[in-house]
Design a protein around this motif. Sequence first.
Motif, short mmCIF file in Angstrom:
data_model
loop_
_atom_site.label_atom_id
_atom_site.label_comp_id
_atom_site.label_asym_id
_atom_site.label_seq_id
_atom_site.Cartn_x
_atom_site.Cartn_y
_atom_site.Cartn_z
N ALA A 153 -11.40 -4.20 2.37
CA ALA A 153 -10.70 -4.89 0.98
C ALA A 153 -10.93 -6.40 0.57
CB ALA A 153 -9.37 -4.14 1.38
N ARG A 154 -11.61 -6.91 1.87
CA ARG A 154 -11.89 -8.40 0.66
C ARG A 154 -13.08 -8.23 0.30
NH1 ARG A 154 -14.79 -12.69 2.75
NH2 ARG A 154 -13.95 -14.16 3.12
N ASP A 211 -1.95 6.40 5.12
CA ASP A 211 -0.54 5.87 5.06
C ASP A 211 -0.32 5.72 3.47
OD1 ASP A 211 -0.59 5.73 7.51
OD2 ASP A 211 -1.06 3.05 7.41
N THR A 212 -2.03 5.91 3.04
CA THR A 212 -1.60 5.23 1.46
C THR A 212 -1.37 6.89 0.52
OG1 THR A 212 -3.70 5.19 1.19
CG2 THR A 212 -2.83 3.23 1.43
N HIS A 263 -6.45 5.26 2.39
CA HIS A 263 -6.23 6.49 3.24
C HIS A 263 -5.23 7.01 4.08
CE1 HIS A 263 -3.29 2.83 5.18
NE2 HIS A 263 -4.23 2.13 4.21
N VAL A 283 -8.96 1.02 -1.03
CA VAL A 283 -9.62 1.46 -0.11
C VAL A 283 -8.44 2.22 0.02
CG1 VAL A 283 -9.46 1.62 3.18
CG2 VAL A 283 -10.61 0.11 1.31
N ARG A 326 -5.78 -5.80 3.36
CA ARG A 326 -5.35 -4.54 2.21
C ARG A 326 -4.20 -4.74 1.63
NH1 ARG A 326 -2.65 -0.42 6.33
NH2 ARG A 326 -2.14 -2.10 8.12
N GLU A 363 0.74 -1.28 0.02
CA GLU A 363 -0.20 0.31 0.38
C GLU A 363 1.32 1.15 -0.26
OE1 GLU A 363 -3.56 -0.20 1.95
OE2 GLU A 363 -2.21 -0.41 4.01
N ILE A 364 2.61 1.23 0.49
CA ILE A 364 2.77 2.37 0.79
C ILE A 364 3.43 2.68 -0.47
CG2 ILE A 364 4.72 3.15 2.17
CD1 ILE A 364 2.73 3.03 3.70
N PRO A 365 3.74 3.81 -1.39
CA PRO A 365 4.30 4.23 -2.01
C PRO A 365 5.72 4.30 -2.25
CG PRO A 365 2.74 5.94 -1.73
CD PRO A 365 2.87 4.93 -0.56
N ILE A 417 -10.43 -1.09 6.95
CA ILE A 417 -10.16 -0.71 6.22
C ILE A 417 -9.97 -2.49 5.26
CG2 ILE A 417 -7.90 -1.12 4.59
CD1 ILE A 417 -7.13 1.49 6.64
N ASN A 418 -10.02 -3.63 5.95
CA ASN A 418 -9.19 -5.14 5.22
C ASN A 418 -10.42 -5.61 4.81
OD1 ASN A 418 -6.71 -5.76 5.74
ND2 ASN A 418 -6.60 -5.65 7.83
#
Lengths: 562, 562
Positions: free
Chosen positions: B359-360, B369-370, B367, B365, A404, A210-212, B355-356
């Motif tokens: 995603a499932r 962090d992304t 957020h 998703v 995720r 998920e992290i760029p 979030i999981n």
Amino acid sequence: MTQAHIELSPPPPLPEGALRIIPLGGLGAIGRNMTVFEYDGKLLIVDCGVLFPDVDQPGVDLILPDFEPILDRLGDVQAIVLTHGHEDHIGAVPYLLAHKPDIPLVGSQFTLALVEAKLAERRIDPYTLTVKEGRREQLGPFECEFFAVNHSIPDALAVAIRTPAGLVLHTGDFKMDQVPLDGRITDLAGFARLGAEGVDLLLSDSTNAEIPGFVTPERDIGPVLDSIFSKARGRIIVASFASHVHRVQQVLDSAYEYDRKVALIGRSMVRNMGIARDLGLLRIPDGLVVGLDEATSLPPDEIVFMSTGSQGEPMSALGRMSTGDHRHITIAPGDTVVLASSLVPGNETSVYRVINQLARAGATVIHKDTAKVHVSGHSPAGELLYLLNVVRPSNLMPVHGEWRHLRAHARLGVESGVPTENVVLCEDGDVVDLVEGHARLVGHVKSRYVFVDGLAVGDVGESLLTERKILGDGGFVTATVVIDSVTGKVVAGPTISAKGFSEDPEAFNPVIPLITAALDRAADDGITDPHQLQQLMRRTVGRWVNDAYRRRPMIVPTVVEV
Amino acid sequence: MTQAHIELSPPPPLPEGALRIIPLGGLGAIGRNMTVFEYDGKLLIVDCGVLFPDVDQPGVDLILPDFEPILDRLGDVQAIVLTHGHEDHIGAVPYLLAHKPDIPLVGSQFTLALVEAKLAERRIDPYTLTVKEGRREQLGPFECEFFAVNHSIPDALAVAIRTPAGLVLHTGDFKMDQVPLDGRITDLAGFARLGAEGVDLLLSDSTNAEIPGFVTPERDIGPVLDSIFSKARGRIIVASFASHVHRVQQVLDSAYEYDRKVALIGRSMVRNMGIARDLGLLRIPDGLVVGLDEATSLPPDEIVFMSTGSQGEPMSALGRMSTGDHRHITIAPGDTVVLASSLVPGNETSVYRVINQLARAGATVIHKDTAKVHVSGHSPAGELLYLLNVVRPSNLMPVHGEWRHLRAHARLGVESGVPTENVVLCEDGDVVDLVEGHARLVGHVKSRYVFVDGLAVGDVGESLLTERKILGDGGFVTATVVIDSVTGKVVAGPTISAKGFSEDPEAFNPVIPLITAALDRAADDGITDPHQLQQLMRRTVGRWVNDAYRRRPMIVPTVVEV
């Protein structure tokens, strides 16, 4: 891969010439990594780790993969290949070997040393096969070729598995630090050679999908440590993972630079660094590391304590220091504490509690939010794309991640050119068959969380955890009466007791007459069955608690017949 | 400020002409902000918020400041000044007004509208005084001057409090976005004027004092939302805080730009955005916002759901969607979910679970962090230094933070030139006197966490939470016997029951004979006291559980006499 995940039936028989892949852990949660490969009646296991519980698993010590689907086939297991020595990859080995101790363990020197130390505690002396990058080993029908990967522990390996069904690459955990401390980079050139040969299926680490972007090199932490060491006037305490040899190396290097001795603290830190030194993975200048006795006698500006406890574990060395309960080290104003570590999700409350206690005691606490004292061990999206573009797999199965992460990795796969229908997005227990170059989800086997709680494995299940959560949130209320087994008349009680419910000693006075009245009415109606009377008491107490408190404690009615 | 924090005795009487400051919440944990100022027998309260419980407070709904130190002096309270409308600043107002409903509430228009909506639910109609930046109000001996500050909610204020003892500036929560959406920047120029006049004591927001640098402007989120909206082909669901008007504004703007309608979801979202619109704080183009019925009938690429639930609350709109339990919205492949919000420490497990699950179910998703879909509402270190350098306070008291934040803020104070001895580092219940320009810690009043659990306030304390933790970790085992009250002989039992302990129905078979044997020995020794017999049963069961399981359930022995 853009579909929602659906529930599946048991898999059909494995077609001849096909390879079956069953992830028993690591997909859907980060931890308990374990993948089973089956070809021609033989099994190969890659990794066998534990998952650490979170608030959803109260009181649980560890979570294991569910071995059930392979328990009656352990004789078919050719080997357990261990990609590296982290607990989430090796921690369940003792539990699997408890069923059959002679399954061979295959891994690098450092990985096997760690797992052997763990097994020695349980008096298991395993069969091992030490491998290294560049080696090929035929394990039954599985020809395994090993590749160096860079990770947050030394000596990590990826494994390519060749069978007549095709070529599978399992990356293990990796990142692509291009200037690692030990110069041992992830073997992208080797992966390119595999790519040219044709990789039918890639199983790849999804943790940071998920992290760029790209990871910061581990060696960039050195100057940050130097800067902290140059400013510190008192003692320095650094906490990190007990297996992160390169992080410890950099702490040793900074200590050496700034004329401080180092004391290693914590059983696993001492043990692992001893192993690392013996294997030439950790360079310790003569006289740099001292014992705790000598360390505590040195002036504050001449010592570094290198400790465990970076995840806020209350019983760890750092945890005890933070509460003033460590036997030898009391935190004092002027101390500098560095948490040179990640913050594993689920540990936030514990870690910040330790940091706050240290700060309250007067320490300056430096952690990854405040300075670059940690880098991740897993490749983020940018690096995963490099891997995908070099390997050009026909099929991609994202592993090592929560949903995720898996889904983000699946998107990267599609972006890099893997056909959407060839991205196999699955979770623990799903069964994937590689047939004629196509990987497809074909079914599902049961894959429960297997809980270790104290000495027992598996006697705690989800329904029990639900009971624990109810008890933990609201406590319980017991109501006990003794009835005459012949007449059904109450001869003693009701008595009420409760835990975790209210500190008011008078709290239950109002409900006793309600129970008595309900039991009287039952007696009038000729109800004497203890089970029915218990239900009646449960309802009476439950209704009263709801009306008076709007709470939902567990209600435990007991009718004793005499 | 470099000293470890020590325990203090009750404070001496307040010297004549001095100002006393007692933080009843907000120092040592982020939440339940409340500061009491005392001058000449009169009290002024700044903020009165709640703290949300974490894993250390199982089953608790809310944590209040401890009003005990001022409960018998509520008649002296001139007013409660509310700096802004977040729950951790206004949430405990109903509980304080329950003691005395006519204490005036002073705050900005939006802040008072939020607190009035909250009070209306409890049928309290408060006395209010609406103020705005630039206004001065004499509240008893306290002359209050209000200043605009920029925060993650509109209409936030700082307050300068003048008494003959000196000039105190309380920042409330703030950051220094130089280009906020509403153009209402933190009034650094006003603070400079105060600085020129001479600020004797600064109480300033410490939340981000550990974090280096400066906040990203809120408006930088707009282009990120635009990019997400431009790519989304299905429905878009955005979750954020129900009071974050500017974040919602940007979602509305992106929706308008990309020809989507918006449905607001969640009771607090609908209510607060209604208030914001009525006060001119939220601009809604005609026809943009539609009801849920219309929204669900629109094509997926023409709708945005703006929802609550960004903190993973299971009963929120987003929480229900993630588990498939929302009445109107079922997550489907192609949906894009954006959590445009912070991740409040302690909520990580819940948020990632949501979030999981999303995603499932097939959603993409996004957020924090992304992608840059959130910025903090609190000034990090770089901005705090600007404030310190402009105000040049004689004394600094870091507020609004855990110990790690308070100590980091103290260091910034010293770096900016506040003399070390004038940095007052304290925690909830500490008493600080400002005497002749010097702020000093002079004592401590009791300041417990006051827990709200269901309808009751204060009947749950720390010892009860310890019981809940024991129950939540290990469940309980009851052992019940009925004895003859005359002879002491066992007439029924022992019977064992347990919850949260083991799913093995035979688990307790081995311990029953042990209890019987112990009771027999007690009878031989003439022990008939029920309390002694209970202790004996507790020891017997406890020892057995430890030997057989290495676990520590709560053991509940009951002896009933007939």
